[in-house]
Design a protein around this motif. Structure first.
Motif, PDB file in Angstrom:
ATOM      1  N   UNK A  52       0.830  -1.215   0.000  1.00 44.60           N
ATOM      2  CA  UNK A  52       0.000   0.000   0.000  1.00 44.60           C
ATOM      3  C   UNK A  52       0.859   1.258   0.000  1.00 44.60           C
ATOM      4  N   UNK A  53       1.977   1.246   0.722  1.00 41.34           N
ATOM      5  CA  UNK A  53       2.874   2.405   0.747  1.00 41.34           C
ATOM      6  C   UNK A  53       3.567   2.585  -0.604  1.00 41.34           C
ATOM      7  N   UNK A  54       3.954   1.468  -1.208  1.00 43.18           N
ATOM      8  CA  UNK A  54       4.594   1.534  -2.526  1.00 43.18           C
ATOM      9  C   UNK A  54       3.653   2.157  -3.546  1.00 43.18           C
ATOM     10  N   UNK A  55       2.406   1.675  -3.565  1.00 47.16           N
ATOM     11  CA  UNK A  55       1.443   2.149  -4.555  1.00 47.16           C
ATOM     12  C   UNK A  55       0.985   3.579  -4.270  1.00 47.16           C
ATOM     13  N   UNK A  56       0.994   3.950  -2.998  1.00 45.66           N
ATOM     14  CA  UNK A  56       0.588   5.303  -2.616  1.00 45.66           C
ATOM     15  C   UNK A  56       1.491   6.357  -3.251  1.00 45.66           C
ATOM     16  N   UNK A  57       2.779   6.034  -3.417  1.00 44.61           N
ATOM     17  CA  UNK A  57       3.741   6.983  -3.978  1.00 44.61           C
ATOM     18  C   UNK A  57       4.075   6.695  -5.439  1.00 44.61           C
ATOM     19  N   UNK A  58       3.285   5.858  -6.068  1.00 40.48           N
ATOM     20  CA  UNK A  58       3.533   5.481  -7.454  1.00 40.48           C
ATOM     21  C   UNK A  58       3.573   6.688  -8.384  1.00 40.48           C
ATOM     22  N   UNK A  59       2.718   7.670  -8.144  1.00 39.24           N
ATOM     23  CA  UNK A  59       2.624   8.837  -9.028  1.00 39.24           C
ATOM     24  C   UNK A  59       3.855   9.742  -8.960  1.00 39.24           C
ATOM     25  N   UNK A  60       4.731   9.510  -7.999  1.00 41.04           N
ATOM     26  CA  UNK A  60       5.939  10.323  -7.886  1.00 41.04           C
ATOM     27  C   UNK A  60       7.121   9.714  -8.631  1.00 41.04           C
ATOM     28  N   UNK A  61       6.912   8.539  -9.204  1.00 45.12           N
ATOM     29  CA  UNK A  61       7.943   7.902 -10.005  1.00 45.12           C
ATOM     30  C   UNK A  61       7.968   8.511 -11.399  1.00 45.12           C
ATOM     31  N   UNK A  62       9.095   8.395 -12.124  1.00 44.40           N
ATOM     32  CA  UNK A  62       9.115   8.836 -13.527  1.00 44.40           C
ATOM     33  C   UNK A  62       8.007   8.158 -14.323  1.00 44.40           C
ATOM     34  N   UNK A  63       7.503   8.838 -15.323  1.00 44.88           N
ATOM     35  CA  UNK A  63       6.353   8.342 -16.081  1.00 44.88           C
ATOM     36  C   UNK A  63       6.618   7.010 -16.758  1.00 44.88           C
ATOM     37  N   UNK A  64       7.854   6.758 -17.145  1.00 46.63           N
ATOM     38  CA  UNK A  64       8.172   5.515 -17.844  1.00 46.63           C
ATOM     39  C   UNK A  64       8.630   4.413 -16.900  1.00 46.63           C
ATOM     40  N   UNK A  65       8.175   4.465 -15.646  1.00 51.12           N
ATOM     41  CA  UNK A  65       8.562   3.456 -14.651  1.00 51.12           C
ATOM     42  C   UNK A  65       7.762   2.176 -14.811  1.00 51.12           C
ATOM     43  N   UNK A  66       8.375   1.070 -14.405  1.00 49.26           N
ATOM     44  CA  UNK A  66       7.661  -0.203 -14.328  1.00 49.26           C
ATOM     45  C   UNK A  66       7.776  -0.728 -12.903  1.00 49.26           C
TER      46      UNK A  66
END
Length: 249
Positions: A181-195
């Protein structure tokens, strides 16, 4: 001689605290490393210094090199087996030793160790090491060829979403220190081309050769399997960066 209840309580309290810190310290030590981890052979050569352990890929050899940041408080040698396997797959891997085992105090040292502007480096790490790898990318745009984050909820305190650096985040389904849940909560702060890739049944501790860390959950796969899955995802990511670099030339 009589001992007061207060002194008995103090003695018990300090004894428990001492046992707790000793147990914690032991959990963060490397353990059960494969026998060949630090042995030279035809494919990998090892060089050690006060700042790093380098696993040199002899053959095959990619132009891209890996900078691997240890987790906070952990023995850096806990990541040596994974770094060696990365080198076995053709990527020279530099396992960076942090002073006092604290990446947040020492992550900038790579700028003095390597000629980053003239090299082809992919940076990343585990847990707090991953956090500081992302911090370095945030502070030094366009310097790295790629970013990989293992077992962390970061970036959390800053935003990389406008960057285009190839990025891979690997996280454990049962990670008790960086939960799904913590990982996904900050997903939008990753570079757009992240996997993002989840290791089913994996936890936080087994990303290194460590004891079970405090608050971590019990893994449903063994250490060898979690390491193998992690390696597979990393090599796939590194290879993709290599192909994209060749296409851009």
């Amino acid at each position: 001689m009589k001992i007061s209840k207060r002194n008995v309580f103090r003695l018990c309290w300090f004894s428990l605290i001492t046992v707790f810190f000793i147990w914690q310290w032991m959990a963060y030590q490397s353990r059960d490393l494969p026998e060949d981890t630090f042995k030279n052979d035809t494919r990998v050569s090892i060089e050690k210094s006060s700042d790093k352990i380098t696993f040199i890929a002899n053959s095959p050899k990619s132009k891209n090199e890996i900078l691997f940041f240890q987790g906070g408080m952990t023995d850096p040698k806990a990541y040596a087996p994974l770094c060696r396997q990365i080198a076995n797959n053709g990527y020279t891997c530099h396992l960076i030793k942090m002073n006092w085992r604290m990446p947040q105090w020492n992550y900038k040292k790579i700028a003095a160790i390597f000629e980053l502007e003239n090299g082809n480096y992919i940076i990343g790490g585990h847990s707090q090491g991953a956090k500081m790898a992302s911090q370095f990318v945030y502070e030094n745009p366009d310097l790295m060829k790629g970013l990989f984050l293992i077992g962390t909820s970061h970036p959390r305190d800053f935003d990389l979403s406008k960057r285009t650096i190839p990025t891979l985040k690997i996280y454990g389904e049962l990670d008790g220190l960086a939960s799904v849940s913590e990982v996904l909560e900050n997903k939008d702060k990753l570079p757009k081309n992240s996997s993002l890739t989840v290791i089913k049944g994996g936890n936080h501790s087994q990303f290194g050769y460590l004891g079970k860390l405090l608050t971590d959950e019990n893994a449903k796969i063994d250490l060898a399997e979690q390491q193998e899955r992690t390696l597979k995802e990393l090599i796939r990511f590194f290879n993709k960066i290599g192909i994209e670099n060749e296409m851009d030339r």
